[in-house]
Design an enzyme around this catalytic site. Sequence first.
Site, mmCIF file in Angstrom:
data_model
loop_
_atom_site.group_PDB
_atom_site.id
_atom_site.type_symbol
_atom_site.label_atom_id
_atom_site.label_comp_id
_atom_site.label_asym_id
_atom_site.label_seq_id
_atom_site.Cartn_x
_atom_site.Cartn_y
_atom_site.Cartn_z
ATOM 1 N NE ARG A 85 -78.985 21.136 -29.624
ATOM 2 C CZ ARG A 85 -79.397 21.945 -28.655
ATOM 3 N NH1 ARG A 85 -80.178 22.972 -28.926
ATOM 4 N NH2 ARG A 85 -79.027 21.739 -27.408
ATOM 5 C CB ILE A 140 -78.339 34.766 -16.370
ATOM 6 C CG1 ILE A 140 -78.961 33.530 -17.022
ATOM 7 C CG2 ILE A 140 -77.919 34.430 -14.935
ATOM 8 C CD1 ILE A 140 -78.015 32.340 -17.133
ATOM 9 C CB ALA A 164 -65.693 23.907 -28.038
ATOM 10 C CB SER A 165 -66.603 29.147 -27.310
ATOM 11 O OG SER A 165 -67.943 29.220 -26.868
ATOM 12 C CE LYS A 166 -69.678 30.274 -20.904
ATOM 13 N NZ LYS A 166 -69.658 31.689 -20.428
ATOM 14 C CG ASP A 218 -75.047 21.932 -17.399
ATOM 15 O OD1 ASP A 218 -75.097 22.632 -18.430
ATOM 16 O OD2 ASP A 218 -76.051 21.375 -16.912
ATOM 17 C CD GLU A 219 -75.145 23.497 -23.301
ATOM 18 O OE1 GLU A 219 -74.724 23.187 -24.427
ATOM 19 O OE2 GLU A 219 -76.088 24.275 -23.105
ATOM 20 C CE1 TYR A 251 -72.536 28.915 -24.487
ATOM 21 C CE2 TYR A 251 -73.572 26.775 -24.185
ATOM 22 C CZ TYR A 251 -73.211 28.007 -23.691
ATOM 23 O OH TYR A 251 -73.507 28.341 -22.389
#
Length: 339
Positions: free
Chosen positions: A276, A12, A155-157, A126-127, A153
Amino acid sequence: MTILVTGGAGFIGSNFIAYERRVHPEDRILCVDALTYAGNMENLAPFMDDPLFRFVKADIADRQAIYALFEEEKPDIVVNFAAETHVDRSVHDPEVFLRTNMMGTQVLMDACRKYGIQRYHQVSTDEVYGDLPLDEPDLFFTEETPLHTSSPYSASKASADLMVLAYHRTFGLPVSITRCSNNYGPYQFPEKLIPLMISRALKDQTLPVYGTGENVRDWLFVDDHCSAIDLVMRKGRVGEVYNVGGHNERTNLEVVKTILRELNKPESLITFVTDRPGHDRRYAIDPAKIHGELGWLPETKFDDGIRATIRWYLDNVGWLERIIAGEYQDYYEKMYAGR
């Protein structure tokens, strides 16, 4: 003005640089990237001889390097794309996600406080909202949706987003955040669904699909995402979060079958594999806020965007093969040899 783009050698980020050079050619772009596995100097080749572009290899979590760069360049705007992003990798190795996504964000904002900035913009996902049920198609993520992360991932964002908003409230740092749905388009690293399926289908290899393939994603063409970021960083309200969605929901299985049809490959290549851990069921964004305040709406329908994306990969098979072979990692040395 000078715009510092972190993670600019990634998918991106490099598309954003191309958008800025095209739409705002008067601005100078300073690109910072650590060139980890997803950073590719080939993505930046079109800009390397541009006098209004500079590349610096640096880790955003390296405080000394980032402070030295701010001291030298004094950027006006910072757009932070730099992040570890692949959920599967975060399940196997969460620590690197915390270092880059959380600590790296803090270092950048500390530099912004120390040296001054017009706007710090955080590119999020959006996650951070978790997922939505498959049986409520009229339910969407809004900016008021509580954060409810599912993976290291996300949670870190989410942690980084909260820190960005805290720096605004505590220190008055002029910040903004965009949370986007799944991006697709040129230069995407082939661990992600769409380029992975394209690369494997071209070789008539099996296409691994998690579970039953019914997980739903809202697909956003990368150029539409770049236009939204540009609007928010220039005209969005300070201290605000803006959701950026494509209104292009598809199941993973639908996406894979679309790729196979476009490539004239058989659906027998599809292989369903064990799902997963913590796999989110559905993402869907309501972009009403960014549309109402800034007039933004996505321009690219999925059927058009996916065809353009497939054409790009067909026209750039060498780029894809060099990544799969690991040869793209040598590109930095080739680009800078003798410079």
